[in-house]
Design a protein around this motif. Structure first.
Motif, PDB file in Angstrom:
ATOM      1  N   GLU A  43     -19.897  15.478 -73.497  1.00 53.44           N
ATOM      2  CA  GLU A  43     -19.985  14.627 -74.681  1.00 53.44           C
ATOM      3  C   GLU A  43     -20.260  13.176 -74.289  1.00 53.44           C
ATOM      4  O   GLU A  43     -21.141  12.523 -74.851  1.00 53.44           O
ATOM      5  CB  GLU A  43     -18.659  14.719 -75.449  1.00 53.44           C
ATOM      6  N   ALA A  44     -19.517  12.703 -73.301  1.00 52.23           N
ATOM      7  CA  ALA A  44     -19.692  11.318 -72.848  1.00 52.23           C
ATOM      8  C   ALA A  44     -21.093  11.118 -72.274  1.00 52.23           C
ATOM      9  O   ALA A  44     -21.766  10.115 -72.562  1.00 52.23           O
ATOM     10  CB  ALA A  44     -18.638  10.973 -71.797  1.00 52.23           C
ATOM     11  N   ALA A  45     -21.547  12.081 -71.497  1.00 52.05           N
ATOM     12  CA  ALA A  45     -22.871  11.963 -70.876  1.00 52.05           C
ATOM     13  C   ALA A  45     -23.965  11.949 -71.941  1.00 52.05           C
ATOM     14  O   ALA A  45     -24.919  11.168 -71.852  1.00 52.05           O
ATOM     15  CB  ALA A  45     -23.087  13.112 -69.903  1.00 52.05           C
ATOM     16  N   VAL A  83     -23.376  17.191 -64.855  1.00 54.67           N
ATOM     17  CA  VAL A  83     -21.953  17.022 -65.135  1.00 54.67           C
ATOM     18  C   VAL A  83     -21.157  17.902 -64.179  1.00 54.67           C
ATOM     19  O   VAL A  83     -21.578  19.024 -63.866  1.00 54.67           O
ATOM     20  CB  VAL A  83     -21.699  17.406 -66.628  1.00 54.67           C
ATOM     21  N   ASP A  84     -20.015  17.410 -63.733  1.00 51.63           N
ATOM     22  CA  ASP A  84     -19.139  18.206 -62.865  1.00 51.63           C
ATOM     23  C   ASP A  84     -18.532  19.340 -63.700  1.00 51.63           C
ATOM     24  O   ASP A  84     -17.744  19.087 -64.617  1.00 51.63           O
ATOM     25  CB  ASP A  84     -18.042  17.287 -62.298  1.00 51.63           C
ATOM     26  N   GLY A  85     -18.914  20.555 -63.366  1.00 51.93           N
ATOM     27  CA  GLY A  85     -18.464  21.710 -64.144  1.00 51.93           C
ATOM     28  C   GLY A  85     -17.274  22.425 -63.537  1.00 51.93           C
ATOM     29  O   GLY A  85     -16.964  23.549 -63.939  1.00 51.93           O
ATOM     30  N   ALA A  95     -22.663  21.614 -63.143  1.00 47.66           N
ATOM     31  CA  ALA A  95     -22.720  21.849 -61.693  1.00 47.66           C
ATOM     32  C   ALA A  95     -21.326  22.222 -61.198  1.00 47.66           C
ATOM     33  O   ALA A  95     -20.430  21.375 -61.136  1.00 47.66           O
ATOM     34  CB  ALA A  95     -23.225  20.597 -60.983  1.00 47.66           C
ATOM     35  N   ALA A  96     -21.149  23.501 -60.901  1.00 47.01           N
ATOM     36  CA  ALA A  96     -19.853  23.968 -60.409  1.00 47.01           C
ATOM     37  C   ALA A  96     -20.042  24.533 -59.001  1.00 47.01           C
ATOM     38  O   ALA A  96     -21.087  25.110 -58.685  1.00 47.01           O
ATOM     39  CB  ALA A  96     -19.288  25.040 -61.336  1.00 47.01           C
ATOM     40  N   ASP A  97     -19.024  24.356 -58.173  1.00 50.16           N
ATOM     41  CA  ASP A  97     -19.088  24.877 -56.796  1.00 50.16           C
ATOM     42  C   ASP A  97     -19.173  26.399 -56.835  1.00 50.16           C
ATOM     43  O   ASP A  97     -18.593  27.041 -57.713  1.00 50.16           O
ATOM     44  CB  ASP A  97     -17.842  24.462 -56.011  1.00 50.16           C
ATOM     45  N   VAL A  98     -19.856  26.940 -55.850  1.00 50.60           N
ATOM     46  CA  VAL A  98     -20.075  28.392 -55.850  1.00 50.60           C
ATOM     47  C   VAL A  98     -18.748  29.151 -55.751  1.00 50.60           C
ATOM     48  O   VAL A  98     -18.592  30.224 -56.336  1.00 50.60           O
ATOM     49  CB  VAL A  98     -21.104  28.788 -54.761  1.00 50.60           C
ATOM     50  N   GLU A  99     -17.763  28.569 -55.085  1.00 47.60           N
ATOM     51  CA  GLU A  99     -16.441  29.224 -54.983  1.00 47.60           C
ATOM     52  C   GLU A  99     -15.776  29.297 -56.362  1.00 47.60           C
ATOM     53  O   GLU A  99     -15.143  30.291 -56.712  1.00 47.60           O
ATOM     54  CB  GLU A  99     -15.508  28.452 -54.031  1.00 47.60           C
ATOM     55  N   VAL A 100     -15.941  28.226 -57.138  1.00 46.22           N
ATOM     56  CA  VAL A 100     -15.356  28.175 -58.489  1.00 46.22           C
ATOM     57  C   VAL A 100     -16.035  29.204 -59.384  1.00 46.22           C
ATOM     58  O   VAL A 100     -15.400  29.958 -60.128  1.00 46.22           O
ATOM     59  CB  VAL A 100     -15.502  26.743 -59.083  1.00 46.22           C
ATOM     60  N   VAL A 101     -17.349  29.232 -59.278  1.00 40.21           N
ATOM     61  CA  VAL A 101     -18.146  30.160 -60.075  1.00 40.21           C
ATOM     62  C   VAL A 101     -17.776  31.613 -59.720  1.00 40.21           C
ATOM     63  O   VAL A 101     -17.589  32.458 -60.606  1.00 40.21           O
ATOM     64  CB  VAL A 101     -19.635  29.852 -59.787  1.00 40.21           C
ATOM     65  N   ALA A 102     -17.624  31.890 -58.429  1.00 39.04           N
ATOM     66  CA  ALA A 102     -17.276  33.241 -57.974  1.00 39.04           C
ATOM     67  C   ALA A 102     -15.919  33.649 -58.541  1.00 39.04           C
ATOM     68  O   ALA A 102     -15.734  34.769 -59.019  1.00 39.04           O
ATOM     69  CB  ALA A 102     -17.252  33.289 -56.448  1.00 39.04           C
ATOM     70  N   GLU A 103     -14.996  32.737 -58.520  1.00 40.84           N
ATOM     71  CA  GLU A 103     -13.644  32.988 -59.041  1.00 40.84           C
ATOM     72  C   GLU A 103     -13.699  33.304 -60.540  1.00 40.84           C
ATOM     73  O   GLU A 103     -13.059  34.234 -61.026  1.00 40.84           O
ATOM     74  CB  GLU A 103     -12.821  31.713 -58.788  1.00 40.84           C
ATOM     75  N   VAL A 140     -16.061  19.675 -71.402  1.00 36.66           N
ATOM     76  CA  VAL A 140     -16.590  19.326 -72.729  1.00 36.66           C
ATOM     77  C   VAL A 140     -16.592  17.798 -72.894  1.00 36.66           C
ATOM     78  O   VAL A 140     -17.578  17.211 -73.358  1.00 36.66           O
ATOM     79  CB  VAL A 140     -15.757  19.993 -73.853  1.00 36.66           C
ATOM     80  N   GLY A 141     -15.508  17.168 -72.483  1.00 37.61           N
ATOM     81  CA  GLY A 141     -15.416  15.715 -72.584  1.00 37.61           C
ATOM     82  C   GLY A 141     -16.504  15.030 -71.763  1.00 37.61           C
ATOM     83  O   GLY A 141     -17.126  14.055 -72.217  1.00 37.61           O
TER      84      GLY A 141
END
Ligand code: S3P
Length: 167
Positions: A161-163, A147-149, A101-109, A157-158
């Motif tokens: 893996e933990a999840a 997971v916070d992406g 799950a990544a914010d749309v601004e992060v994904v756009a970037e 990745v960490g």
């Protein structure tokens, strides 16, 4: 352990995180878009252009069904994999589904001005926002774990893996 299916928006890091996670776990990576490209002998963009989205979705469904029967690995799905409930059922029956799950601004970037994503072709960025809004509930309903992406590849990745270890 069964497959780890990575789902999420275009640019959420599924392929990059998947590669790194697979290496770390010593497991194969199955990249659904790459498998489709091998199967049809063209890029995803060319397939969309030549045969349309429905033809691409059918190839996607077949690739996911085939991968479900392969030895346990990490699977980088395409962002639209959850649109077909059959895919969600297949993924659930063959492992755990992890939403990046990544914010749309992060994904756009991350996506930047690349032209290899037919659903965004010619758009002004508004398409990405509306696709993210339309799909959010579907992604979350399909996921066994979210997971916070937004972080670096190593961080995500960490977290994955933990999840997965906690499942
Ligand atoms: C799509 C995402 C793409 C690719 C196709 C459709 C989507 O994969 O499967 O262009 O519907 O979100 P990525 O999520 O790897 O960009």
């Amino acid at each position: 352990m069964d497959h780890i299916w990575l789902i999420g928006m275009m640019g959420s890091g599924k392929s990059t995180v998947g590669r790194c996670l697979a290496d770390r776990l010593g497991r194969p990576l199955y990249d659904i878009d790459a498998i489709i490209e091998d199967a049809v002998g063209s890029t995803v963009s060319e397939l969309f252009e030549r045969a349309g989205e429905a033809a691409f979705r059918e190839q996607e469904r077949r690739a996911i069904a085939n991968v479900a029967g392969l030895p346990p690995g990490v699977v980088a799905t395409g962002g639209g994999a959850v649109l077909d409930e059959r895919n969600v059922d297949t993924m659930k029956s063959a492992g755990s589904i992890v939403l990046l799950a990544a914010d749309v601004e992060v994904v756009a970037e991350r996506i930047g001005g690349g032209n290899d994503r037919p659903l965004l072709a010619g758009g002004d960025g508004g398409a990405l926002h509306s696709i993210a809004n339309e799909r959010d509930a579907r992604y979350r309903a399909a996921a066994d774990v979210v997971v916070d992406g937004n972080g670096s590849v190593e961080t995500v990745v960490g977290l994955v893996e933990a999840a997965c270890n906690a499942l």
